[in-house]
Scaffold this motif. Structure first.
Motif, PDB file in Angstrom:
ATOM      1  N   SER A  28       0.835  -1.209   0.000  1.00 50.04           N
ATOM      2  CA  SER A  28       0.000   0.000   0.000  1.00 50.04           C
ATOM      3  C   SER A  28       0.872   1.263   0.000  1.00 50.04           C
ATOM      4  CB  SER A  28      -0.951   0.000   1.193  1.00 50.04           C
ATOM      5  OG  SER A  28      -0.227  -0.095   2.400  1.00 50.04           O
ATOM      6  N   LYS A  29       1.953   1.249   0.743  1.00 53.44           N
ATOM      7  CA  LYS A  29       2.865   2.399   0.770  1.00 53.44           C
ATOM      8  C   LYS A  29       3.540   2.555  -0.585  1.00 53.44           C
ATOM      9  CE  LYS A  29       6.832   4.353   3.099  1.00 53.44           C
ATOM     10  NZ  LYS A  29       8.032   4.098   3.849  1.00 53.44           N
ATOM     11  N   TRP A  30       3.971   1.443  -1.171  1.00 47.67           N
ATOM     12  CA  TRP A  30       4.621   1.497  -2.473  1.00 47.67           C
ATOM     13  C   TRP A  30       3.667   2.041  -3.528  1.00 47.67           C
ATOM     14  CZ3 TRP A  30       4.033  -0.916  -7.267  1.00 47.67           C
ATOM     15  CH2 TRP A  30       5.097  -0.731  -8.154  1.00 47.67           C
ATOM     16  N   VAL A  31       2.414   1.619  -3.487  1.00 45.52           N
ATOM     17  CA  VAL A  31       1.411   2.109  -4.445  1.00 45.52           C
ATOM     18  C   VAL A  31       1.245   3.614  -4.296  1.00 45.52           C
ATOM     19  CG1 VAL A  31      -1.063   2.070  -4.980  1.00 45.52           C
ATOM     20  CG2 VAL A  31       0.192  -0.072  -4.743  1.00 45.52           C
ATOM     21  N   THR A  32       1.151   4.088  -3.061  1.00 44.08           N
ATOM     22  CA  THR A  32       1.006   5.529  -2.821  1.00 44.08           C
ATOM     23  C   THR A  32       2.208   6.298  -3.345  1.00 44.08           C
ATOM     24  OG1 THR A  32      -0.331   5.084  -0.860  1.00 44.08           O
ATOM     25  CG2 THR A  32       0.664   7.273  -1.021  1.00 44.08           C
ATOM     26  N   ALA A  71      -0.596   4.406 -12.582  1.00 45.96           N
ATOM     27  CA  ALA A  71      -1.818   4.838 -13.254  1.00 45.96           C
ATOM     28  C   ALA A  71      -2.063   4.049 -14.541  1.00 45.96           C
ATOM     29  CB  ALA A  71      -1.758   6.334 -13.550  1.00 45.96           C
ATOM     30  N   SER A  72      -0.986   3.646 -15.194  1.00 44.11           N
ATOM     31  CA  SER A  72      -1.122   2.908 -16.453  1.00 44.11           C
ATOM     32  C   SER A  72      -1.133   1.386 -16.256  1.00 44.11           C
ATOM     33  CB  SER A  72       0.007   3.287 -17.415  1.00 44.11           C
ATOM     34  OG  SER A  72       1.257   2.892 -16.868  1.00 44.11           O
ATOM     35  N   LEU A  73      -0.958   0.912 -15.028  1.00 39.88           N
ATOM     36  CA  LEU A  73      -0.890  -0.537 -14.816  1.00 39.88           C
ATOM     37  C   LEU A  73      -2.159  -1.264 -15.253  1.00 39.88           C
ATOM     38  CD1 LEU A  73       0.670  -3.031 -13.855  1.00 39.88           C
ATOM     39  CD2 LEU A  73      -0.261  -2.608 -11.566  1.00 39.88           C
ATOM     40  N   PHE A 110      -3.659  -2.306  -6.789  1.00 40.16           N
ATOM     41  CA  PHE A 110      -3.104  -1.895  -8.071  1.00 40.16           C
ATOM     42  C   PHE A 110      -4.146  -1.343  -9.036  1.00 40.16           C
ATOM     43  CE2 PHE A 110       0.183  -5.248  -6.941  1.00 40.16           C
ATOM     44  CZ  PHE A 110       1.098  -4.318  -6.466  1.00 40.16           C
ATOM     45  N   GLY A 111      -5.411  -1.315  -8.612  1.00 43.12           N
ATOM     46  CA  GLY A 111      -6.473  -0.728  -9.437  1.00 43.12           C
ATOM     47  C   GLY A 111      -6.887  -1.586 -10.613  1.00 43.12           C
ATOM     48  N   VAL A 112      -6.725  -2.887 -10.497  1.00 43.88           N
ATOM     49  CA  VAL A 112      -7.058  -3.816 -11.581  1.00 43.88           C
ATOM     50  C   VAL A 112      -8.201  -4.703 -11.122  1.00 43.88           C
ATOM     51  CG1 VAL A 112      -6.176  -5.649 -13.081  1.00 43.88           C
ATOM     52  CG2 VAL A 112      -4.647  -3.808 -12.338  1.00 43.88           C
TER      53      VAL A 112
END
Length: 173
Positions: A81-85, A92-94, A169-171
């Motif tokens: 979660s920290k890495w994503v932030t 954004a493009s993942l 990761f928003g997927v």
């Protein structure tokens, strides 16, 4: 959110002879299979369980994308979660990359299953068996990509469920 693993492919693969040089060499089924095997092996080494199959659809695009693999943390105890932030612009493009890589990931998955490098365990998990020897001096970039895929397997094992990772990761799985 993009859908990574279910439903019909949004992109059909070109016949092998019609693929670009880059696609034929960097996203070929054997190389993608190698990435998937590295991730599944290390997932199992870290967790003691075989890797849920859904995670291959994250591992391949993250390992193959130079900026993503170079931004990955060094240690598996880094919070996802920290890495994503900290990498939100990069990630954004993942979702789009996951979807565009889906046919190649499936092709690599099928290749690994046919070659016996991956096996399905318990109906929904994958076990990897690597058999490659890589000259790390001669093939430094390939070795680095495979090493980052192996890291992803370990990191995914420590980070939580596939649903948690997909959400972070928003997927959409």
């Amino acid at each position: 959110m993009a859908n990574a693993s279910s439903g019909p492919s949004t992109m059909e693969l070109a016949n092998w002879e019609n693929r670009s040089w880059v696609t034929a060499n960097m996203i070929n089924p054997a190389f993608v299979a190698t990435i998937l095997v590295a991730a599944t092996e290390m997932y199992e080494n870290e967790s003691g369980d075989c890797m849920p199959w859904e995670l291959v659809f994250l591992a391949a695009p993250m390992a193959l994308h130079r900026d993503t693999r170079e931004a990955l943390p060094i240690r598996i105890n880094s919070y996802a979660s920290k890495w994503v932030t900290e990498n939100s612009a990069l990630l954004a493009s993942l979702p789009k990359r996951v979807v565009s890589m889906r046919p190649y990931t499936r092709e690599g998955l099928r290749y690994a299953l046919r070659a016996g490098s991956l096996e399905v365990v318990e109906g929904d998990r994958l076990r990897g068996r690597s058999a490659w020897k890589l000259d790390k001096d001669r093939d430094a970039e390939l070795a680095y990509i495979i090493q980052r895929a192996a890291f992803l397997g370990r990191w995914f094992a420590a980070a939580g469920s596939p649903a948690t990772l997909y959400a972070l990761f928003g997927v959409t799985p």
